[in-house]
Design a protein around this motif. Structure first.
Motif, mmCIF file in Angstrom:
data_model
loop_
_atom_site.group_PDB
_atom_site.id
_atom_site.type_symbol
_atom_site.label_atom_id
_atom_site.label_comp_id
_atom_site.label_asym_id
_atom_site.label_seq_id
_atom_site.Cartn_x
_atom_site.Cartn_y
_atom_site.Cartn_z
ATOM 1 N N GLN A 45 46.875 36.460 39.539
ATOM 2 C CA GLN A 45 46.088 35.583 38.676
ATOM 3 C C GLN A 45 45.777 36.302 37.363
ATOM 4 O O GLN A 45 45.667 37.534 37.335
ATOM 5 N N PRO A 46 45.628 35.565 36.258
ATOM 6 C CA PRO A 46 45.329 36.226 34.986
ATOM 7 C C PRO A 46 43.939 36.863 34.996
ATOM 8 O O PRO A 46 43.025 36.376 35.661
ATOM 9 N N ILE A 47 43.829 37.958 34.273
ATOM 10 C CA ILE A 47 42.534 38.628 34.103
ATOM 11 C C ILE A 47 41.990 38.154 32.760
ATOM 12 O O ILE A 47 42.492 38.519 31.704
ATOM 13 N N GLU A 48 41.007 37.298 32.830
ATOM 14 C CA GLU A 48 40.486 36.618 31.644
ATOM 15 C C GLU A 48 39.761 37.586 30.712
ATOM 16 O O GLU A 48 39.171 38.575 31.168
ATOM 17 N N PRO A 49 39.800 37.300 29.404
ATOM 18 C CA PRO A 49 39.022 38.110 28.452
ATOM 19 C C PRO A 49 37.549 38.116 28.872
ATOM 20 O O PRO A 49 37.017 37.109 29.320
ATOM 21 N N GLY A 50 36.943 39.253 28.791
ATOM 22 C CA GLY A 50 35.549 39.409 29.201
ATOM 23 C C GLY A 50 35.404 39.911 30.632
ATOM 24 O O GLY A 50 34.380 40.467 30.986
#
Length: 82
Positions: A45-50
């Protein structure tokens, strides 16, 4: 958002270690920073900004030379290895 630490995720991490898609022991330089939307090496899964991102610079003998993980996935990967 970090994924839940579930038995399914633990099994996925074990399978990736067995298939040499993840390092099979802790032998990496680790940097911690903010997510850059790369896919987590553990859960895909993507690692979201923040969000906190762990970046591993892994020895060539361990497979992947570079991977990133959610903080919770990094902790789960470490616990699977021990």
């Amino acid at each position: 958002m970090s994924p839940e630490c579930t038995p399914h995720l633990s099994a996925l991490i074990r399978r990736k270690i067995r298939d040499r898609r993840l390092a099979h022991h802790v032998n990496a330089r680790v940097s911690v920073g903010s997510g850059r939307t790369y896919a987590c090496a553990c859960c895909d899964q993507p690692i979201e900004p923040g969000a906190t991102e762990y970046e591993l610079d892994v020895e060539p003998s361990d497979g992947n030379l570079f991977c990133v993980m959610h903080a919770s996935c990094y902790r789960l990967w470490r616990s699977v290895l021990s």
